[in-house]
Motif scaffolding. Structure first.
Motif, mmCIF file in Angstrom:
data_model
loop_
_atom_site.group_PDB
_atom_site.id
_atom_site.type_symbol
_atom_site.label_atom_id
_atom_site.label_comp_id
_atom_site.label_asym_id
_atom_site.label_seq_id
_atom_site.Cartn_x
_atom_site.Cartn_y
_atom_site.Cartn_z
ATOM 1 N N GLY A 1 0.829 -1.221 -0.041
ATOM 2 C CA GLY A 1 -0.007 -0.148 -0.067
ATOM 3 C C GLY A 1 0.731 1.541 -0.075
ATOM 4 O O GLY A 1 0.271 2.363 0.099
ATOM 5 N N LYS A 2 2.221 1.231 -0.293
ATOM 6 C CA LYS A 2 2.792 2.435 -0.098
ATOM 7 C C LYS A 2 2.620 3.290 -1.315
ATOM 8 O O LYS A 2 2.738 4.721 -0.883
ATOM 9 C CB LYS A 2 4.588 1.870 -0.391
ATOM 10 C CG LYS A 2 5.060 0.965 0.517
ATOM 11 C CD LYS A 2 6.505 0.605 0.108
ATOM 12 C CE LYS A 2 6.557 -0.116 -1.436
ATOM 13 N NZ LYS A 2 6.085 -1.363 -1.168
ATOM 14 N N SER A 3 2.360 2.808 -2.355
ATOM 15 C CA SER A 3 2.059 4.019 -3.548
ATOM 16 C C SER A 3 0.667 4.494 -3.104
ATOM 17 O O SER A 3 0.439 5.791 -3.476
ATOM 18 C CB SER A 3 2.402 3.433 -4.850
ATOM 19 O OG SER A 3 3.461 3.073 -5.063
ATOM 20 N N THR A 4 -0.227 3.609 -2.778
ATOM 21 C CA THR A 4 -1.539 4.092 -2.551
ATOM 22 C C THR A 4 -1.415 5.049 -1.502
ATOM 23 O O THR A 4 -2.402 6.107 -1.479
ATOM 24 C CB THR A 4 -2.440 3.197 -2.162
ATOM 25 O OG1 THR A 4 -2.268 2.084 -3.137
ATOM 26 C CG2 THR A 4 -4.025 3.463 -2.155
ATOM 27 N N LEU A 5 -0.600 4.898 -0.429
ATOM 28 C CA LEU A 5 -0.662 5.854 0.754
ATOM 29 C C LEU A 5 -0.150 7.185 0.283
ATOM 30 O O LEU A 5 -0.769 8.367 0.467
ATOM 31 C CB LEU A 5 0.134 5.350 1.935
ATOM 32 C CG LEU A 5 0.398 6.203 3.082
ATOM 33 C CD1 LEU A 5 -0.896 6.383 3.604
ATOM 34 C CD2 LEU A 5 1.444 5.769 3.851
ATOM 35 N N THR B 1 10.232 4.081 -0.946
ATOM 36 C CA THR B 1 11.423 3.105 -1.505
ATOM 37 C C THR B 1 11.672 1.915 -1.108
ATOM 38 O O THR B 1 11.071 1.320 -0.044
ATOM 39 C CB THR B 1 12.833 3.961 -0.830
ATOM 40 O OG1 THR B 1 14.050 3.154 -1.747
ATOM 41 C CG2 THR B 1 12.978 3.961 0.413
ATOM 42 N N HIS B 2 12.164 0.713 -2.003
ATOM 43 C CA HIS B 2 12.335 -0.487 -1.632
ATOM 44 C C HIS B 2 13.984 -0.804 -1.036
ATOM 45 O O HIS B 2 14.475 -1.543 -0.309
ATOM 46 C CB HIS B 2 12.140 -1.202 -2.886
ATOM 47 C CG HIS B 2 10.783 -1.612 -3.419
ATOM 48 N ND1 HIS B 2 10.238 -0.881 -4.276
ATOM 49 C CD2 HIS B 2 9.945 -2.293 -2.566
ATOM 50 C CE1 HIS B 2 9.298 -1.186 -4.316
ATOM 51 N NE2 HIS B 2 9.037 -2.241 -3.312
ATOM 52 N N ASP B 3 14.661 0.451 -1.118
ATOM 53 C CA ASP B 3 16.199 0.252 -0.985
ATOM 54 C C ASP B 3 16.422 0.714 0.642
ATOM 55 O O ASP B 3 16.219 1.889 1.206
ATOM 56 C CB ASP B 3 16.726 1.322 -1.961
ATOM 57 C CG ASP B 3 18.353 1.016 -1.688
ATOM 58 O OD1 ASP B 3 18.694 0.482 -0.796
ATOM 59 O OD2 ASP B 3 18.957 1.860 -2.539
HETATM 60 N N1 LIG Z 1 -6.063 0.928 -9.537
HETATM 61 C C1 LIG Z 1 -5.836 -0.263 -8.914
HETATM 62 N N2 LIG Z 1 -6.988 -1.111 -9.022
HETATM 63 C C2 LIG Z 1 -7.029 -2.276 -8.199
HETATM 64 N N3 LIG Z 1 -6.117 -2.699 -7.172
HETATM 65 C C3 LIG Z 1 -5.288 -1.874 -7.179
HETATM 66 C C4 LIG Z 1 -4.997 -0.403 -7.942
HETATM 67 N N4 LIG Z 1 -3.883 -0.060 -7.372
HETATM 68 C C5 LIG Z 1 -3.434 -0.638 -6.460
HETATM 69 N N5 LIG Z 1 -4.188 -1.750 -6.081
HETATM 70 C C6 LIG Z 1 -3.909 -2.798 -5.362
HETATM 71 O O1 LIG Z 1 -3.835 -2.321 -3.957
HETATM 72 C C7 LIG Z 1 -2.783 -2.990 -3.249
HETATM 73 C C8 LIG Z 1 -1.689 -1.920 -2.725
HETATM 74 O O2 LIG Z 1 -1.231 -1.325 -4.067
HETATM 75 P P1 LIG Z 1 0.086 -0.297 -4.114
HETATM 76 O O3 LIG Z 1 0.563 -0.091 -5.385
HETATM 77 O O4 LIG Z 1 -0.285 0.826 -3.002
HETATM 78 O O5 LIG Z 1 1.236 -1.224 -3.402
HETATM 79 P P2 LIG Z 1 2.897 -0.633 -3.348
HETATM 80 O O6 LIG Z 1 3.075 -1.303 -1.731
HETATM 81 O O7 LIG Z 1 3.255 0.610 -3.606
HETATM 82 O O8 LIG Z 1 3.425 -1.936 -4.052
HETATM 83 P P3 LIG Z 1 4.911 -2.210 -5.078
HETATM 84 O O9 LIG Z 1 6.050 -2.106 -3.961
HETATM 85 O O10 LIG Z 1 4.931 -3.425 -5.843
HETATM 86 O O11 LIG Z 1 4.931 -0.770 -5.991
HETATM 87 C C9 LIG Z 1 -2.161 -4.122 -4.110
HETATM 88 O O12 LIG Z 1 -2.747 -5.257 -3.861
HETATM 89 C C10 LIG Z 1 -2.526 -3.641 -5.421
HETATM 90 O O13 LIG Z 1 -2.759 -4.810 -6.326
#
Ligand SMILES: Nc1ncnc2c1ncn2[C@@H]1O[C@H](COP(=O)(O)OP(=O)(O)OP(=O)(O)O)[C@@H](O)[C@H]1O
Length: 300
Positions: free
Chosen positions: A101-105, A255-257
């Motif tokens: 959920g990092k990018s979503t946050l 970041t992943h790093d």
């Molecule tokens: N537009 C979307 N539609 C459906 N599911 C989504 C969408 N965007 C993200 N997700 C889901 O929400 C969850 C969190 O995604 P997110 O991209 O925030 O994770 P992340 O920690 O940033 O991942 P990564 O390190 O792989 O980039 C994941 O299960 C992803 O599949």
């Protein structure tokens, strides 16, 4: 190694104070800064020992932030009620396994994506109640962005790219500040070059300068070193670190790093859409250890 001596001192102070709602930021030590300060404030935090500590300024905050994608069987709870404070004048990393959920946050906190429920504040402004036009203005005036893919306009020179957000906002650049940024990122000789005439590291330096040019209250960086080799990564991370230490900027970086995280003051760890831990004065070794724990809990 990055310089974060004051953060280290703080960590030692915090360890001796015992638990508080969140580990106290550097500013609680009385450090004075004049850049992009926000008026919203965390109030006085009291340690387990009953010792009051000066209030810290909060640059951004989420309260019960929930983001659900899709419906029915396809439903994904990307964020499950995240409440977190981002302190002003600090460099904060957001880490966690893929899909945590990092990018979503980051996108919800920066007003690039709408929350399903809960609240997001940039300073004192609550984002979820804003109309689209107000949100656009807030993003333009108060937030800077740095993306993994640089996102520069190919037909514009480095200087034009850096100044573009200001000219869109109809604001005049402060030339003294512009010069400071250019010298800090070492772009003086490259201002007339277009992106295809620059290396990846130089393009990201342009993107960093662009994010700083308007003196935003907070910068969100989404894996800013993800496309760079280790030398260019170190340059960018060093620059972001200086922006916080010397200019008082507030930066949040996904970041992943673990090495990138070691440049920051504080790391937030996400797992399954929740903030599960945080670390102050991170070292690459400690971060790696913590991340490995999260990955193995997830069966990665
Ligand atoms: N537009 C979307 N539609 C459906 N599911 C989504 C969408 N965007 C993200 N997700 C889901 O929400 C969850 C969190 O995604 P997110 O991209 O925030 O994770 P992340 O920690 O940033 O991942 P990564 O390190 O792989 O980039 C994941 O299960 C992803 O599949």
């Amino acid at each position: 190694m990055p310089t974060c001596g004051s953060a280290k001192t703080l960590a030692r102070q915090v360890e001796s104070q015992g638990p508080t709602r969140a580990i106290l930021p550097r500013e609680a030590q009385g450090r004075s800064v004049s850049f992009g300060a926000m008026e919203h404030n965390a109030g006085v935090l009291t340690s387990a020992a009953g010792v009051s500590t000066p209030a810290a300024t909060i640059a951004a905050r989420t309260d019960g932030l929930t983001k659900v994608y899709g419906k029915g069987d396809a439903q994904v709870v990307a964020l499950g009620g995240v409440s977190v404070d981002i302190y002003a004048h600090e460099f904060t990393a957001v880490m966690g396994p893929s899909g945590s959920g990092k990018s979503t946050l980051m996108h919800c906190a920066a007003g690039l994506d709408a929350a399903t429920s809960g609240q997001v504040f940039i300073g004192g402004t609550e984002l979820t109640s804003l109309k689209e036009k107000e949100l656009t203005a807030l993003r333009r005036d108060k937030i800077g962005f740095i993306f993994q893919a640089f996102n520069l306009i190919p037909t514009l020179t480095a200087q034009e790219n850096i100044l573009l957000p200001l000219s869109i906002a109809g604001r005049k650049p402060e030339m003294e500040w512009f010069d400071t940024i250019i010298d800090t990122v070492g772009l003086r000789e490259r201002l007339g070059h277009r992106p295809n005439e620059l290396s990846g590291g130089q393009m990201q330096r342009v993107a960093c300068a662009r994010a700083l040019a308007s003196r935003p209250e907070i910068i969100f960086a989404d894996e800013p070193t993800g496309n760079l080799d280790s030398r260019a990564s170190r340059e960018i991370l060093g620059f972001l670190r200086r922006s916080v230490t010397e200019f008082g900027q507030t930066i949040v970086m996904v970041t992943h790093d673990p090495v990138a995280a070691s440049y920051t003051d504080r790391v937030l760890f996400l797992a399954d859409g929740q903030v599960v831990d945080e670390m102050r004065s991170p070292t690459a070794e400690r971060v790696l250890e913590r991340i490995t724990g999260l990955d193995s809990a997830k069966g990665v």
